[in-house]
Design a protein around this motif. Structure first.
Motif, PDB file in Angstrom:
ATOM      1  N   MET A  69       0.787  -1.225   0.000  1.00 37.74           N
ATOM      2  CA  MET A  69       0.000   0.000   0.000  1.00 37.74           C
ATOM      3  C   MET A  69       0.822   1.280   0.000  1.00 37.74           C
ATOM      4  O   MET A  69       0.281   2.356  -0.155  1.00 37.74           O
ATOM      5  N   ASP A  70       2.123   1.166   0.147  1.00 37.81           N
ATOM      6  CA  ASP A  70       2.908   2.401   0.178  1.00 37.81           C
ATOM      7  C   ASP A  70       3.469   2.782  -1.192  1.00 37.81           C
ATOM      8  O   ASP A  70       4.311   3.660  -1.293  1.00 37.81           O
ATOM      9  N   ALA A  75      -1.707   3.745  -4.029  1.00 41.34           N
ATOM     10  CA  ALA A  75      -2.284   4.812  -3.223  1.00 41.34           C
ATOM     11  C   ALA A  75      -3.183   5.689  -4.093  1.00 41.34           C
ATOM     12  O   ALA A  75      -4.249   6.123  -3.667  1.00 41.34           O
ATOM     13  N   THR A  76      -2.767   5.899  -5.323  1.00 38.63           N
ATOM     14  CA  THR A  76      -3.544   6.731  -6.232  1.00 38.63           C
ATOM     15  C   THR A  76      -4.825   6.032  -6.670  1.00 38.63           C
ATOM     16  O   THR A  76      -5.898   6.647  -6.725  1.00 38.63           O
ATOM     17  N   ASP A  79      -7.215   6.223  -3.868  1.00 38.27           N
ATOM     18  CA  ASP A  79      -7.810   7.546  -3.776  1.00 38.27           C
ATOM     19  C   ASP A  79      -8.990   7.636  -4.752  1.00 38.27           C
ATOM     20  O   ASP A  79     -10.040   8.191  -4.421  1.00 38.27           O
ATOM     21  N   ASN A  96      -4.465  -5.426   3.409  1.00 40.35           N
ATOM     22  CA  ASN A  96      -3.147  -5.495   2.797  1.00 40.35           C
ATOM     23  C   ASN A  96      -2.756  -6.956   2.627  1.00 40.35           C
ATOM     24  O   ASN A  96      -2.677  -7.696   3.592  1.00 40.35           O
ATOM     25  N   VAL A 237      13.019   0.802  -8.250  1.00 46.23           N
ATOM     26  CA  VAL A 237      14.039   1.750  -8.665  1.00 46.23           C
ATOM     27  C   VAL A 237      15.406   1.074  -8.663  1.00 46.23           C
ATOM     28  O   VAL A 237      16.145   1.119  -9.648  1.00 46.23           O
ATOM     29  N   ALA A 270      18.861   7.368 -13.158  1.00 45.09           N
ATOM     30  CA  ALA A 270      19.916   7.560 -12.165  1.00 45.09           C
ATOM     31  C   ALA A 270      21.204   6.863 -12.607  1.00 45.09           C
ATOM     32  O   ALA A 270      22.300   7.432 -12.515  1.00 45.09           O
ATOM     33  N   ARG A 273      22.844   8.797 -15.400  1.00 46.54           N
ATOM     34  CA  ARG A 273      23.481  10.011 -14.909  1.00 46.54           C
ATOM     35  C   ARG A 273      24.828   9.685 -14.273  1.00 46.54           C
ATOM     36  O   ARG A 273      25.839  10.322 -14.550  1.00 46.54           O
ATOM     37  N   LEU A 296       8.665  15.877 -13.193  1.00 44.88           N
ATOM     38  CA  LEU A 296       9.886  16.383 -12.588  1.00 44.88           C
ATOM     39  C   LEU A 296      11.124  15.795 -13.272  1.00 44.88           C
ATOM     40  O   LEU A 296      12.114  16.477 -13.487  1.00 44.88           O
TER      41      LEU A 296
ATOM     42  N   MET B  69      -4.740  10.856   0.392  1.00 44.45           N
ATOM     43  CA  MET B  69      -4.210   9.509   0.546  1.00 44.45           C
ATOM     44  C   MET B  69      -3.219   9.089  -0.523  1.00 44.45           C
ATOM     45  O   MET B  69      -2.593   8.044  -0.410  1.00 44.45           O
ATOM     46  N   ASP B  70      -3.051   9.916  -1.548  1.00 43.90           N
ATOM     47  CA  ASP B  70      -2.120   9.500  -2.599  1.00 43.90           C
ATOM     48  C   ASP B  70      -0.713  10.056  -2.404  1.00 43.90           C
ATOM     49  O   ASP B  70       0.117   9.970  -3.283  1.00 43.90           O
ATOM     50  N   ALA B  75       0.639   7.267   2.721  1.00 45.52           N
ATOM     51  CA  ALA B  75       0.518   5.869   2.331  1.00 45.52           C
ATOM     52  C   ALA B  75       1.463   5.016   3.178  1.00 45.52           C
ATOM     53  O   ALA B  75       1.118   3.908   3.588  1.00 45.52           O
ATOM     54  N   THR B  76       2.625   5.563   3.456  1.00 42.10           N
ATOM     55  CA  THR B  76       3.605   4.831   4.248  1.00 42.10           C
ATOM     56  C   THR B  76       3.172   4.708   5.706  1.00 42.10           C
ATOM     57  O   THR B  76       3.298   3.646   6.320  1.00 42.10           O
ATOM     58  N   LEU B  78       0.152   4.725   6.711  1.00 43.71           N
ATOM     59  CA  LEU B  78      -0.974   3.806   6.648  1.00 43.71           C
ATOM     60  C   LEU B  78      -0.484   2.364   6.649  1.00 43.71           C
ATOM     61  O   LEU B  78      -1.044   1.494   7.312  1.00 43.71           O
ATOM     62  N   ASP B  79       0.552   2.123   5.897  1.00 40.01           N
ATOM     63  CA  ASP B  79       1.120   0.791   5.830  1.00 40.01           C
ATOM     64  C   ASP B  79       1.604   0.359   7.213  1.00 40.01           C
ATOM     65  O   ASP B  79       1.401  -0.786   7.628  1.00 40.01           O
ATOM     66  N   VAL B 237       5.948  19.773  -4.964  1.00 38.63           N
ATOM     67  CA  VAL B 237       7.109  19.863  -5.841  1.00 38.63           C
ATOM     68  C   VAL B 237       7.054  21.177  -6.622  1.00 38.63           C
ATOM     69  O   VAL B 237       8.026  21.941  -6.652  1.00 38.63           O
ATOM     70  N   GLU B 263       9.587  16.241  -0.896  1.00 40.08           N
ATOM     71  CA  GLU B 263       9.007  16.518  -2.202  1.00 40.08           C
ATOM     72  C   GLU B 263       9.286  17.964  -2.614  1.00 40.08           C
ATOM     73  O   GLU B 263       9.555  18.259  -3.778  1.00 40.08           O
ATOM     74  N   TYR B 266      12.702  18.147  -3.930  1.00 38.32           N
ATOM     75  CA  TYR B 266      12.826  17.706  -5.319  1.00 38.32           C
ATOM     76  C   TYR B 266      12.570  18.881  -6.260  1.00 38.32           C
ATOM     77  O   TYR B 266      13.222  19.037  -7.290  1.00 38.32           O
ATOM     78  N   GLY B 267      11.607  19.693  -5.893  1.00 38.26           N
ATOM     79  CA  GLY B 267      11.300  20.870  -6.702  1.00 38.26           C
ATOM     80  C   GLY B 267      12.481  21.837  -6.727  1.00 38.26           C
ATOM     81  O   GLY B 267      12.790  22.439  -7.756  1.00 38.26           O
ATOM     82  N   ARG B 273      18.771  22.590 -11.270  1.00 37.27           N
ATOM     83  CA  ARG B 273      19.296  21.927 -12.467  1.00 37.27           C
ATOM     84  C   ARG B 273      18.967  22.748 -13.710  1.00 37.27           C
ATOM     85  O   ARG B 273      19.814  22.995 -14.553  1.00 37.27           O
ATOM     86  N   LEU B 293      12.250   8.146  -2.542  1.00 36.81           N
ATOM     87  CA  LEU B 293      13.170   8.409  -3.629  1.00 36.81           C
ATOM     88  C   LEU B 293      14.317   9.336  -3.235  1.00 36.81           C
ATOM     89  O   LEU B 293      15.091   9.770  -4.093  1.00 36.81           O
ATOM     90  N   LEU B 296      17.598   8.190  -4.359  1.00 31.98           N
ATOM     91  CA  LEU B 296      17.759   8.348  -5.794  1.00 31.98           C
ATOM     92  C   LEU B 296      18.264   9.751  -6.141  1.00 31.98           C
ATOM     93  O   LEU B 296      19.096   9.944  -7.022  1.00 31.98           O
ATOM     94  N   PHE B 297      17.728  10.731  -5.423  1.00 32.18           N
ATOM     95  CA  PHE B 297      18.140  12.116  -5.655  1.00 32.18           C
ATOM     96  C   PHE B 297      19.409  12.453  -4.879  1.00 32.18           C
ATOM     97  O   PHE B 297      19.881  13.563  -4.943  1.00 32.18           O
TER      98      PHE B 297
END
Lengths: 369, 369
Positions: A69-70, A75-76, A79, A96, A237, A270, A273, A296, B69-70, B75-76, B78-79, B237, B263, B266-267, B273, B293, B296-297
DNA sequence: CTGAAAGCGCTTACAG
DNA sequence: CTGAAAGCGCTTACAG
């Protein structure tokens, strides 16, 4: 808290009449209805859901079975489902489904059988034959979304077409060496049950891969052969990152990668890069989903409108349990194919040194329906 | 489906005994318990949740109120909650609280009053006084998580400390011009109700900002003044992206940005960049959350362990409704402060041309407890 | 330790 | 259109 009796007494009618007046089931005169409503408002009366459920057999509650669920995608979708259920007065209970066999058994043999839901929505999980049988034995409507089991009257996008569209986009751009990062078919399925995932043809990653193969094969028939390779990777990822590093280490890396999900595509980006591989100049990348952060990353993707998928699933289950739909005109076809669309962004471009043939036909985005 | 009566008949005992034997409430002899269990298994009996609830008053269901919820964070969490409820046999019913006044009224005045939950977990929503009163009137335990209302016996991380830690990290690296991107206090709150969000001091973004101000102010007292500026931005973002573009257009942009969420960070990174501003050489960036993520960033962040937060909230509500905890030894303190930790990655570094003073004291990460 | 019985708070044929 | 009554399927004092 006020009970039905309190309201009946206050309104000077029987409890039967109060129930009918408030629920709208059965006839009541305009006048008494008014009187009952006034009394109910006055007392702040709200019917007990559990008493109502026990007496009527209607739970006004929909169960949603989700793996992971995460993850943004689920999640979307969730929703979207919630957006359709809440206005109809339906609750949403979340289940779950993990890979833990004991937890799965508990869910199918006990929890779900407690009779707390009128219907179920099952999201993208692989079910064993036993589990599908357990679901059927519930005797309640089930709507599958992205579920690899035809039995569940599943809503789904045409994943083969998705795979084809993504691949074709790269081919159209002029790529002649394309890799597809996807997930291999897991024979026993996460449930570990006999026959879990049964027919590989129904598995989403497998279907996306089939679309990829089809598109590649078509180029051979057409006489302008494209080299296509499938690379197995975790649906994460990190999994895609690892697979990409290996791919870029090869003597002749592909000029384009079709990742089976946007999150995998992030891993590809990633890795590129880090290795100093320019995107899209030296490597084009396309994903699938329409993820939140795709913009993004300027990631080209096949959007599958997960929120809308959730709404569709919500409508479908409401129709199946006999709730009136928000808009009674529209019938929900739980077997219909869901829309998707190519979203072109900056991570895909013609390969370096490529010039467009003069008479080259262009494939357009598939219809959204 | 088999009923209690069926089992009683098969086992040759009364329904009362079956109920006691199966639920474990009340005494039964070892022998009859065995017999009853065998009969129940044989018949595939599972007690009806709704009948059981009506008779006992226990719903074995926890409601969770979430905004958005999205979003990964929720979501995390909730999990984490689900991970604690499921093994105890508790269901999780999801209530999405939007900004729509009608929808909110419906939730507080009707849905929640239907008596379907034993307790509630409220996640990061701003509630009006009326809404808090409605919750209290339910007469059920409520656990708030990141909720700006002390009334709700809330679990929360010390957001002021989080703001201080993030800022101090940048100061320790040598930055002397730092911007904080956060959200201004919305006086009426999303509910639009009177007194929504009541005391600004309880608002998460406001507290993070207060931590920022405190850390900046401390540098003045210490005699090595750091220039700190607060910049209002949407908690998204895009919002952070826009604010960063504006900031980078100024004659003297900051050398470091503390974004109030990952988030948002990230913006910031995307804007940098696009403008050709090197991170971390020309701009250091730190976020808050411990987002999926962030690795990742390569984003430096203050991790607030959202999954663990969910687990804590789950344990707290179970304890409050009187369910035995998985581990009876541990008591859950619903007023305790939640852990957080600085995760150093590649987006923060000393500013260009900066040399570390020889005797400079280093601040370490705050204790995780 | 076990059983008979009341009761949880609604809904819904069935009459009228 | 409205009411009396049975019933939904459990749980739990209360006796024994």
């Amino acid at each position: 808290m006020a009970s039905l009796d309190d309201v009946a007494r206050a309104a000077g009618v029987s409890t039967a009449t109060v129930s009918r007046a408030l629920s709208g089931r059965g006839r009541t005169s305009e006048a008494t209805r008014e009187r009952v409503r006034a009394a109910a408002d006055e007392l702040g009366y709200v019917a007990s859901a559990t008493a109502s459920s026990l007496a009527s057999g209607r739970a006004e509650n929909i169960g949603v079975i989700v793996p992971l669920m995460d993850r943004w995608f689920f999640a979307t979708v969730l929703d979207g489902i919630a957006a359709r259920l809440a206005p109809r007065g339906y609750d949403l209970t979340l289940y779950n489904l993990t890979d833990d066999p004991a937890q799965r058994r508990r869910l199918f043999e006990t929890t779900l059988r407690r009779g707390r839901v009128d219907g179920l929505i099952v999201l993208s999980v692989r079910l064993s034959d036993d589990e599908v049988a357990a679901l059927a034995a519930l005797g309640r409507p089930v709507v599958g979304l992205g579920v690899p089991r035809g039995e569940l009257g599943a809503l789904r996008v045409d994943d083969t077409a998705v795979g084809r569209a993504a691949t074709q986009h790269l081919i159209d751009l002029g790529h002649r060496d394309i890799a597809h990062l996807g997930q291999g078919f897991a024979p026993s399925g996460p449930g570990g049950g006999v026959g879990a995932g049964a027919d590989p043809a129904y598995d989403i990653p497998t279907r996306r891969r089939a679309g990829f193969e089809t598109a590649i094969a078509a180029t051979r028939l057409a006489g302008l052969p494209v080299n296509g390779r499938f690379v197995e990777a975790d649906f994460t990822v990190d999994g895609a990152h690892r697979a990409t590093v290996a791919l870029l280490n090869e003597p002749h890396p592909p000029t384009a990668i079709f990742a089976a999900s946007d999150e995998m595509a992030y891993g590809v980006l990633a890795a590129a890069r880090e290795r100093g591989v320019a995107v899209p100049a030296d490597l084009s990348v396309i994903g699938v989903d329409g993820h939140d952060l795709a913009g993004l990353f300027d990631l080209t993707t096949i959007d599958q409108f997960p929120h809308a998928q959730g709404e569709r699933a919500g409508d479908a289950i409401l129709a199946a349990v006999g709730a009136e739909l928000p808009n009674p005109d529209e019938t929900v076809d739980a077997s219909a194919s869901l829309p998707f669309a190519l979203v072109r962004r900056g991570t895909t471009a013609p390969p370096r040194d490529w010039t467009e043939p003069s008479s080259r036909p262009r494939t357009t985005a598939p219809p959204r329906g």
